[in-house]
Design a protein around this motif. Structure first.
Motif, mmCIF file in Angstrom:
data_model
loop_
_atom_site.group_PDB
_atom_site.id
_atom_site.type_symbol
_atom_site.label_atom_id
_atom_site.label_comp_id
_atom_site.label_asym_id
_atom_site.label_seq_id
_atom_site.Cartn_x
_atom_site.Cartn_y
_atom_site.Cartn_z
ATOM 1 N N LYS A 171 0.854 -1.178 0.000
ATOM 2 C CA LYS A 171 0.000 0.000 0.000
ATOM 3 C C LYS A 171 0.895 1.235 0.000
ATOM 4 N N LYS A 172 0.519 2.227 -0.761
ATOM 5 C CA LYS A 172 1.278 3.478 -0.757
ATOM 6 C C LYS A 172 0.328 4.654 -0.615
ATOM 7 N N ILE A 173 0.515 5.397 0.439
ATOM 8 C CA ILE A 173 -0.299 6.593 0.654
ATOM 9 C C ILE A 173 0.619 7.809 0.578
ATOM 10 N N TYR A 174 0.279 8.750 -0.287
ATOM 11 C CA TYR A 174 1.004 10.018 -0.333
ATOM 12 C C TYR A 174 0.263 11.017 0.538
ATOM 13 N N ARG A 175 0.982 11.701 1.389
ATOM 14 C CA ARG A 175 0.363 12.747 2.219
ATOM 15 C C ARG A 175 0.933 14.091 1.814
ATOM 16 N N THR A 176 0.053 14.973 1.351
ATOM 17 C CA THR A 176 0.474 16.329 0.999
ATOM 18 C C THR A 176 -0.351 17.260 1.879
ATOM 19 N N GLY A 177 0.262 17.787 2.936
ATOM 20 C CA GLY A 177 -0.498 18.609 3.898
ATOM 21 C C GLY A 177 -1.591 17.772 4.517
ATOM 22 N N GLU A 178 -2.838 18.220 4.386
ATOM 23 C CA GLU A 178 -3.978 17.526 4.973
ATOM 24 C C GLU A 178 -4.486 16.405 4.068
ATOM 25 N N ILE A 179 -4.033 16.439 2.826
ATOM 26 C CA ILE A 179 -4.629 15.533 1.835
ATOM 27 C C ILE A 179 -3.880 14.205 1.760
ATOM 28 N N GLU A 180 -4.654 13.133 1.787
ATOM 29 C CA GLU A 180 -4.089 11.791 1.636
ATOM 30 C C GLU A 180 -4.532 11.200 0.312
ATOM 31 N N LEU A 181 -3.595 10.629 -0.420
ATOM 32 C CA LEU A 181 -3.955 9.982 -1.669
ATOM 33 C C LEU A 181 -3.378 8.570 -1.658
ATOM 34 N N THR A 182 -4.252 7.597 -1.840
ATOM 35 C CA THR A 182 -3.768 6.213 -1.869
ATOM 36 C C THR A 182 -3.413 5.862 -3.309
ATOM 37 N N ALA A 183 -2.122 5.817 -3.591
ATOM 38 C CA ALA A 183 -1.673 5.547 -4.959
ATOM 39 C C ALA A 183 -1.652 4.047 -5.244
ATOM 40 N N LEU A 184 -1.401 3.224 -4.211
ATOM 41 C CA LEU A 184 -1.460 1.765 -4.376
ATOM 42 C C LEU A 184 -2.274 1.173 -3.224
ATOM 43 N N HIS A 185 -3.286 0.374 -3.590
ATOM 44 C CA HIS A 185 -4.102 -0.329 -2.595
ATOM 45 C C HIS A 185 -3.711 -1.796 -2.640
ATOM 46 N N ASP A 186 -3.261 -2.375 -1.598
ATOM 47 C CA ASP A 186 -3.168 -3.821 -1.496
ATOM 48 C C ASP A 186 -2.673 -4.521 -2.779
ATOM 49 N N VAL A 187 -1.492 -4.126 -3.230
ATOM 50 C CA VAL A 187 -0.951 -4.671 -4.483
ATOM 51 C C VAL A 187 -0.088 -5.912 -4.219
ATOM 52 N N SER A 188 -0.454 -7.020 -4.850
ATOM 53 C CA SER A 188 0.328 -8.260 -4.743
ATOM 54 C C SER A 188 0.560 -8.841 -6.135
ATOM 55 N N PHE A 189 1.796 -9.203 -6.407
ATOM 56 C CA PHE A 189 2.114 -9.912 -7.655
ATOM 57 C C PHE A 189 3.527 -10.458 -7.538
ATOM 58 N N SER A 190 3.892 -11.346 -8.458
ATOM 59 C CA SER A 190 5.269 -11.852 -8.495
ATOM 60 C C SER A 190 5.775 -11.832 -9.923
ATOM 61 N N VAL A 191 7.087 -11.754 -10.050
ATOM 62 C CA VAL A 191 7.738 -11.840 -11.353
ATOM 63 C C VAL A 191 8.895 -12.818 -11.203
ATOM 64 N N ALA A 192 9.040 -13.715 -12.185
ATOM 65 C CA ALA A 192 10.123 -14.705 -12.123
ATOM 66 C C ALA A 192 11.427 -14.109 -12.654
ATOM 67 N N ARG A 193 12.536 -14.709 -12.255
ATOM 68 C CA ARG A 193 13.848 -14.252 -12.716
ATOM 69 C C ARG A 193 13.953 -14.383 -14.231
ATOM 70 N N GLY A 194 14.504 -13.361 -14.866
ATOM 71 C CA GLY A 194 14.738 -13.414 -16.299
ATOM 72 C C GLY A 194 13.517 -13.139 -17.161
ATOM 73 N N GLU A 195 12.428 -12.765 -16.520
ATOM 74 C CA GLU A 195 11.227 -12.466 -17.309
ATOM 75 C C GLU A 195 11.219 -11.017 -17.782
ATOM 76 N N ILE A 196 10.479 -10.806 -18.877
ATOM 77 C CA ILE A 196 10.103 -9.447 -19.256
ATOM 78 C C ILE A 196 8.671 -9.284 -18.784
ATOM 79 N N CYS A 197 8.463 -8.286 -17.959
ATOM 80 C CA CYS A 197 7.123 -8.050 -17.430
ATOM 81 C C CYS A 197 6.675 -6.666 -17.892
ATOM 82 N N ILE A 198 5.507 -6.617 -18.500
ATOM 83 C CA ILE A 198 4.983 -5.317 -18.934
ATOM 84 C C ILE A 198 3.861 -4.894 -18.005
ATOM 85 N N ILE A 199 3.919 -3.636 -17.582
ATOM 86 C CA ILE A 199 2.870 -3.086 -16.730
ATOM 87 C C ILE A 199 2.100 -2.054 -17.540
ATOM 88 N N VAL A 200 0.796 -2.285 -17.672
ATOM 89 C CA VAL A 200 -0.036 -1.332 -18.407
ATOM 90 C C VAL A 200 -1.137 -0.791 -17.496
#
Ligand SMILES: Nc1ncnc2c1ncn2[C@@H]1O[C@H](COP(=O)(O)OP(=O)(O)OP(=O)(O)O)[C@@H](O)[C@H]1O
Ligand SMILES: [Mg+2]
Length: 235
Positions: free
Chosen positions: A12-41
């Motif tokens: 989880k990633k929450i950015y806090r700017t002053g009073e404002i909170e923005l959750t940029a990542l919620h509960d992110v889970s994944f795996s990547v194997a060694r030597g793979e090309i992984c594309i994120i879209v």
């Protein structure tokens, strides 16, 4: 294959700017194997760069756990994180980030020095088609050439993990294709694990794994058995 070369667990990633909170990542889970090309879209603002920056040790996470090659990087202190960033991670930024008062060759050399088993800087520049432009400063190079220097810089370190944020965003079709081929070849030859963020869904065909991100969550994670070589890709 090491299925869990990279592993995100409930990140989880929450950015806090002053009073404002923005959750940029919620509960992110994944795996990547060694030597793979992984594309994120995913669409703009989905959290792709946030995810890559955290994986590359350039930003911290708010909750969860990340392991790379069996090491829990999310528990590293600042010193270990710096060492990880320097030696294990090659980063290609969306907007190059070259050092303006160093030549192309010097930009690549400085990075190669940080790798554990670096490649030759000049040779790597030749591989990205810049053999004739090594002594030019970034301001004397076109956008596409600067991006190729940035890619050579990341490759020359011969990192375990090559992280690319829209690496061909600034390039024309032909140059973009040549760069993607280089990334695919490096991944195969050196066993580097390569992560590429892109808006171009057509590129998914070249990946071993495709992760779709939406509003800070993983929409799908797909292991592809049929991988297209870059030469055969059309978009
Ligand atoms: N340093 C920061 N401080 C506050 N909010 C941030 C910060 N960095 C990113 N964000 C916010 O987090 C969300 C995810 O941003 P991110 O840059 O990861 O998106 P992205 O998927 O890479 O988008 P793009 O495709 O446009 O590059 C956005 O809403 C963004 O405004
Ligand atoms: Mg981004």
């Amino acid at each position: 294959m090491n299925e869990d070369f990279i592993r995100f667990e409930n990140v989880k990633k929450i950015y806090r700017t002053g009073e404002i909170e923005l959750t940029a990542l919620h509960d992110v889970s994944f795996s990547v194997a060694r030597g793979e090309i992984c594309i994120i879209v995913g669409e703009s603002g989905a959290g792709k760069t946030t995810l890559l920056n955290i994986l590359g040790g350039m930003d911290s996470l708010s909750e969860g756990r990340i392991t790379v090659d069996g090491e829990e990087i999310s528990s590293y202190d600042a010193k270990r994180l710096t060492a990880y960033r320097r030696s294990d991670v090659g980063f290609v930024f969306q907007f190059y980030n070259l050092i303006p008062n160093l030549t192309a060759l010097e930009n690549v050399e400085i990075s190669a020095k940080r790798g554990r088993e670096p490649l030759d800087a000049a040779e790597t520049l030749r591989r990205v088609g810049l053999g004739e432009r090594m002594s030019n400063f970034p301001a004397q190079l076109s956008g596409g050439e600067q991006q190729r220097v940035a890619i050579a810089r990341a490759l020359a370190k011969n990192p375990k993990l090559l992280l690319c944020d829209e690496p061909t965003g600034a390039l024309d079709y032909r140059t973009g294709k040549a760069i993607l081929k280089l990334l695919q070849d490096s991944c195969r030859e050196k066993g580097m694990t390569v992560i590429i963020i892109t808006h171009n869904k057509a590129l998914c065909a070249m990946a071993d794994r495709v992760i779709r991100v939406k509003s800070g969550s993983i929409l799908s994670e797909e292991r592809q058995t049929q991988v297209t070589s870059v030469e055969e890709l059309e978009w």
